[in-house]
Structure formats: C-alpha cells, structure tokens
Design a protein around this motif. Structure first.
Motif, PDB file in Angstrom:
ATOM      1  N   ILE A   1       0.837  -1.198  -0.038  1.00 45.59           N
ATOM      2  CA  ILE A   1       0.102   0.164  -0.091  1.00 45.59           C
ATOM      3  C   ILE A   1       0.865   1.149  -0.058  1.00 45.59           C
ATOM      4  O   ILE A   1       0.852   2.081   0.793  1.00 45.59           O
ATOM      5  CB  ILE A   1      -0.924  -0.015   1.233  1.00 45.59           C
ATOM      6  CG1 ILE A   1      -1.312  -1.533   1.658  1.00 45.59           C
ATOM      7  CG2 ILE A   1      -2.135   0.751   0.813  1.00 45.59           C
ATOM      8  CD1 ILE A   1      -2.383  -1.402   2.984  1.00 45.59           C
TER       9      ILE A   1
ATOM     10  N   TRP B   1       8.577   8.432   2.452  1.00 47.02           N
ATOM     11  CA  TRP B   1       7.798   9.357   1.578  1.00 47.02           C
ATOM     12  C   TRP B   1       8.382  10.850   2.315  1.00 47.02           C
ATOM     13  O   TRP B   1       8.530  11.068   3.399  1.00 47.02           O
ATOM     14  CB  TRP B   1       6.423   9.325   1.827  1.00 47.02           C
ATOM     15  CG  TRP B   1       6.048   8.331   0.866  1.00 47.02           C
ATOM     16  CD1 TRP B   1       6.308   6.773   1.021  1.00 47.02           C
ATOM     17  CD2 TRP B   1       5.296   8.213  -0.289  1.00 47.02           C
ATOM     18  NE1 TRP B   1       5.704   5.971   0.150  1.00 47.02           N
ATOM     19  CE2 TRP B   1       5.253   6.870  -0.922  1.00 47.02           C
ATOM     20  CE3 TRP B   1       4.656   9.368  -1.154  1.00 47.02           C
ATOM     21  CZ2 TRP B   1       4.572   6.557  -2.054  1.00 47.02           C
ATOM     22  CZ3 TRP B   1       4.365   8.837  -2.410  1.00 47.02           C
ATOM     23  CH2 TRP B   1       4.069   7.609  -2.740  1.00 47.02           C
TER      24      TRP B   1
ATOM     25  N   SER C   1       7.166  13.040   5.901  1.00 44.26           N
ATOM     26  CA  SER C   1       7.768  13.089   7.084  1.00 44.26           C
ATOM     27  C   SER C   1       8.952  14.210   7.648  1.00 44.26           C
ATOM     28  O   SER C   1       8.861  14.743   8.541  1.00 44.26           O
ATOM     29  CB  SER C   1       8.404  11.819   7.079  1.00 44.26           C
ATOM     30  OG  SER C   1       7.628  10.833   7.239  1.00 44.26           O
TER      31      SER C   1
ATOM     32  N   GLY D   1       0.321   4.380  10.047  1.00 47.25           N
ATOM     33  CA  GLY D   1       0.905   4.273   8.613  1.00 47.25           C
ATOM     34  C   GLY D   1       2.358   4.662   8.686  1.00 47.25           C
ATOM     35  O   GLY D   1       2.657   5.331   7.647  1.00 47.25           O
TER      36      GLY D   1
ATOM     37  N   ASP E   1       1.113  -0.083  11.010  1.00 50.02           N
ATOM     38  CA  ASP E   1       0.872   0.056   9.558  1.00 50.02           C
ATOM     39  C   ASP E   1      -0.107  -1.260   8.919  1.00 50.02           C
ATOM     40  O   ASP E   1       0.017  -2.324   9.779  1.00 50.02           O
ATOM     41  CB  ASP E   1       2.252   0.044   8.795  1.00 50.02           C
ATOM     42  CG  ASP E   1       2.164   0.565   7.368  1.00 50.02           C
ATOM     43  OD1 ASP E   1       2.771   1.563   7.180  1.00 50.02           O
ATOM     44  OD2 ASP E   1       1.401  -0.015   6.360  1.00 50.02           O
ATOM     45  N   ALA E   2      -0.562  -0.900   8.033  1.00 48.64           N
ATOM     46  CA  ALA E   2      -1.608  -2.023   7.621  1.00 48.64           C
ATOM     47  C   ALA E   2      -1.047  -3.116   7.133  1.00 48.64           C
ATOM     48  O   ALA E   2      -1.299  -4.226   6.799  1.00 48.64           O
ATOM     49  CB  ALA E   2      -2.857  -1.535   6.873  1.00 48.64           C
TER      50      ALA E   2
ATOM     51  N   PHE F   1      -5.625   1.667  10.863  1.00 47.58           N
ATOM     52  CA  PHE F   1      -6.408   2.779  11.463  1.00 47.58           C
ATOM     53  C   PHE F   1      -7.753   2.318  12.364  1.00 47.58           C
ATOM     54  O   PHE F   1      -8.114   2.838  13.299  1.00 47.58           O
ATOM     55  CB  PHE F   1      -6.633   3.755  10.614  1.00 47.58           C
ATOM     56  CG  PHE F   1      -5.590   4.502   9.571  1.00 47.58           C
ATOM     57  CD1 PHE F   1      -4.354   4.590   9.994  1.00 47.58           C
ATOM     58  CD2 PHE F   1      -5.644   4.605   8.312  1.00 47.58           C
ATOM     59  CE1 PHE F   1      -3.189   4.986   9.367  1.00 47.58           C
ATOM     60  CE2 PHE F   1      -4.763   5.283   7.364  1.00 47.58           C
ATOM     61  CZ  PHE F   1      -3.385   5.278   8.175  1.00 47.58           C
TER      62      PHE F   1
ATOM     63  N   ALA G   1       2.361  10.627   8.179  1.00 47.41           N
ATOM     64  CA  ALA G   1       2.966  11.472   7.218  1.00 47.41           C
ATOM     65  C   ALA G   1       2.416  10.803   5.796  1.00 47.41           C
ATOM     66  O   ALA G   1       2.968   9.376   5.776  1.00 47.41           O
ATOM     67  CB  ALA G   1       4.401  11.682   7.281  1.00 47.41           C
ATOM     68  N   ASP G   2       1.933  11.322   4.889  1.00 44.87           N
ATOM     69  CA  ASP G   2       1.612  10.646   3.654  1.00 44.87           C
ATOM     70  C   ASP G   2       0.477   9.768   3.962  1.00 44.87           C
ATOM     71  O   ASP G   2       0.651   8.409   3.209  1.00 44.87           O
ATOM     72  CB  ASP G   2       2.524  10.296   2.772  1.00 44.87           C
ATOM     73  CG  ASP G   2       3.225  11.651   1.937  1.00 44.87           C
ATOM     74  OD1 ASP G   2       2.465  12.086   1.318  1.00 44.87           O
ATOM     75  OD2 ASP G   2       4.565  11.811   2.169  1.00 44.87           O
TER      76      ASP G   2
HETATM   77  C1  SAM Z   1       2.564   6.725   1.307  1.00 47.42           C
HETATM   78  S1  SAM Z   1       3.119   5.541   2.512  1.00 47.42           S
HETATM   79  C2  SAM Z   1       3.757   6.535   3.712  1.00 47.42           C
HETATM   80  C3  SAM Z   1       4.605   5.924   4.766  1.00 47.42           C
HETATM   81  C4  SAM Z   1       5.570   6.579   5.695  1.00 47.42           C
HETATM   82  N1  SAM Z   1       4.320   7.255   6.536  1.00 47.42           N
HETATM   83  C5  SAM Z   1       6.452   7.630   5.054  1.00 47.42           C
HETATM   84  O1  SAM Z   1       5.906   9.014   5.318  1.00 47.42           O
HETATM   85  O2  SAM Z   1       7.210   7.214   4.480  1.00 47.42           O
HETATM   86  C6  SAM Z   1       1.645   5.225   3.272  1.00 47.42           C
HETATM   87  C7  SAM Z   1       1.517   4.056   4.203  1.00 47.42           C
HETATM   88  O3  SAM Z   1       0.252   3.835   5.030  1.00 47.42           O
HETATM   89  C8  SAM Z   1      -0.016   2.482   5.297  1.00 47.42           C
HETATM   90  N2  SAM Z   1      -1.588   2.345   5.153  1.00 47.42           N
HETATM   91  C9  SAM Z   1      -2.365   2.380   4.214  1.00 47.42           C
HETATM   92  N3  SAM Z   1      -3.849   2.332   4.604  1.00 47.42           N
HETATM   93  C10 SAM Z   1      -3.674   2.184   6.149  1.00 47.42           C
HETATM   94  C11 SAM Z   1      -4.549   1.755   7.032  1.00 47.42           C
HETATM   95  N4  SAM Z   1      -5.822   1.792   6.875  1.00 47.42           N
HETATM   96  N5  SAM Z   1      -4.183   1.692   8.311  1.00 47.42           N
HETATM   97  C12 SAM Z   1      -2.786   1.747   8.715  1.00 47.42           C
HETATM   98  N6  SAM Z   1      -2.035   1.707   7.547  1.00 47.42           N
HETATM   99  C13 SAM Z   1      -2.210   2.125   6.339  1.00 47.42           C
HETATM  100  C14 SAM Z   1       0.649   1.845   4.050  1.00 47.42           C
HETATM  101  O4  SAM Z   1       0.646   0.240   4.143  1.00 47.42           O
HETATM  102  C15 SAM Z   1       2.024   2.681   3.735  1.00 47.42           C
HETATM  103  O5  SAM Z   1       2.922   2.145   4.598  1.00 47.42           O
END
Ligand code: SAM
Length: 206
Positions: A36, A42, A45, A67, A89-90, A116, A133-134
């Motif tokens: 995901i 990203w 952060s 996440g 994280d999911a 989440f 973040a992101d």
């Molecule tokens: C774009 S990445 C950003 C990762 C990190 N925060 C960064 O800034 O490098 C989004 C992250 O959110 C996680 N994610 C997506 N949907 C989620 C959910 N419903 N619950 C928890 N994590 C989730 C994804 O697996 C992924 O690792």
C-alpha cells in the motif's frame, strides 16, 4: 548537514537507505514487498521533522506513528527526543524496513501490523502524541482518520499531527477537523533541504 551516496542519504540526523542499498535489496529478495505504497520513505515526514525541530516533543511523551511505513518519522522522535515510539501499519511487509532503519540509526522503535480502523480508544489511550505522514491519499482515508482522531481525543491523546503534500482527501480531512475541533491549526511548510518538499501539517490539540 546533508550527506548522501548512491545507496543512502543523511537528513535530520538519520540515515535513510534507498532501493539500491544492499540491505533493502536483500529484504525485497526475501519477499517483503510493500502493498500500500510503503515501498519507500515519503517526503512529508520531513515536514513534521522540520516542525518538531522548532517544537520539540518532551522525552516523557509516548509517540504513535500511524501508517509508519519505514518508520523514519518515529525513529526521528526516538533518536532526537528520546521518546518511546511505536508504529502501526496495515502492511506487515514494511516492518522489516523499519527494523533495519532502527538498527542503522542505532535507535529504538517498536511496530506492529494494524489498520487505522482497528485502533480502539483503549489502544490509543497508551499514547500522548500521534504522528502520520502521507497517509491520507484515498477518499476513504479521510473518514477513517477522522474517526481515529475522535477516538484518540476520547482516549486522552493530547496532540495529533498529519502531514501531506495537500492531496484532496487530506484537504477534506483538514477542513472537517477545523469544523469539528476547537484547537486545530494547519501549518504550511516549504522545504528546500534536504529535498524540495511542500505541504501542510494538520495539528489537532485535543
Ligand atoms: C505513502 S506510505 C507513507 C509511509 C510513511 N508514513 C512515510 O512517510 O514514509 C502510506 C503508508 O500507510 C499505510 N496504510 C495505508 N492504509 C492504511 C490503514 N488503513 N491503516 C494503517 N496503515 C495504512 C501503508 O501501508 C503505507 O505504509
């Protein structure tokens, strides 16, 4: 100071590995393929890291990164402020990359697979600060994060910060948070270093 080679860079006191690094390649070969968008670090952060440099988190605060992906934001809080930090994280495939960065940066952060939607009031009550973040890039994430913020408030979390380059689900989240809560600010950030990064940080003090 910014130092980099072709397999890593140094920013905000952290070493951040990239896809060319042999340990990252090893994890991929072992089958840890993020599903995901957690396949890299990203930039949003950096927006929160920059903000926190001017607004440090006391070491006594318990931080949850939601996440978390590779966990660099949480690792920044652990290393810079000596906070205890947990990530969720999911996607369980991101956790080995987080563990690798904790090791490379000689700091600590725990992490587990959770969505989440699974974070209950009781679970969230274990933390003082929530960072992300992101993490608001699909429309359904707006509602999931609003509900999470609501549960966090009820669980006694004092501050929630979510950064994004202003994709529309995040802008909706910020608007709805402003309508719903009293102490909400949206901080615009423009970074030139360590990379060009722009976006906003939604800050909710509950
Ligand atoms: C774009 S990445 C950003 C990762 C990190 N925060 C960064 O800034 O490098 C989004 C992250 O959110 C996680 N994610 C997506 N949907 C989620 C959910 N419903 N619950 C928890 N994590 C989730 C994804 O697996 C992924 O690792």
């Amino acid at each position: 100071m910014l130092m980099s080679d072709h397999t890593s860079r140094q920013a905000f006191g952290l070493k951040i590995l990239n896809a060319r690094h042999k340990e990252i390649r090893r994890l991929k070969r072992e089958g840890y393929i993020a599903e995901i968008h957690g396949n890299k670090f990203w930039n949003s952060s950096f927006l929160i890291m920059d903000y926190l440099r001017q607004h440090p988190i006391p070491s006594s605060k318990r931080v949850l990164e939601i996440g978390c992906g590779w966990g660099l934001l949480g690792l920044f809080c652990s290393k810079k402020f000596s906070c205890s930090v947990h990530g969720i994280d999911a996607d369980e495939n991101v956790i080995p990359y987080l563990d690798l960065h904790a090791k490379v940066n000689k700091t600590k952060m725990t992490a587990e697979k959770k969505k989440f939607e699974q974070l209950s009031i009781a679970y969230l009550s274990q933390f003082d600060v929530i960072l992300g973040a992101d993490i608001c890039f699909w429309n359904e994430m707006t509602e999931a994060l609003l509900k999470l913020i609501n549960r966090a408030k009820r669980g006694g979390v004092s501050t929630i910060m979510i950064a994004d380059p202003c994709r529309s689900p995040f802008t909706d989240l910020a608007e709805r948070a402003k309508e719903r809560y009293k102490d909400v600010s949206v901080v615009e950030k423009f970074l030139k270093k360590p990379v060009n990064a722009t976006g906003e940080i939604l800050i909710i003090n509950t």
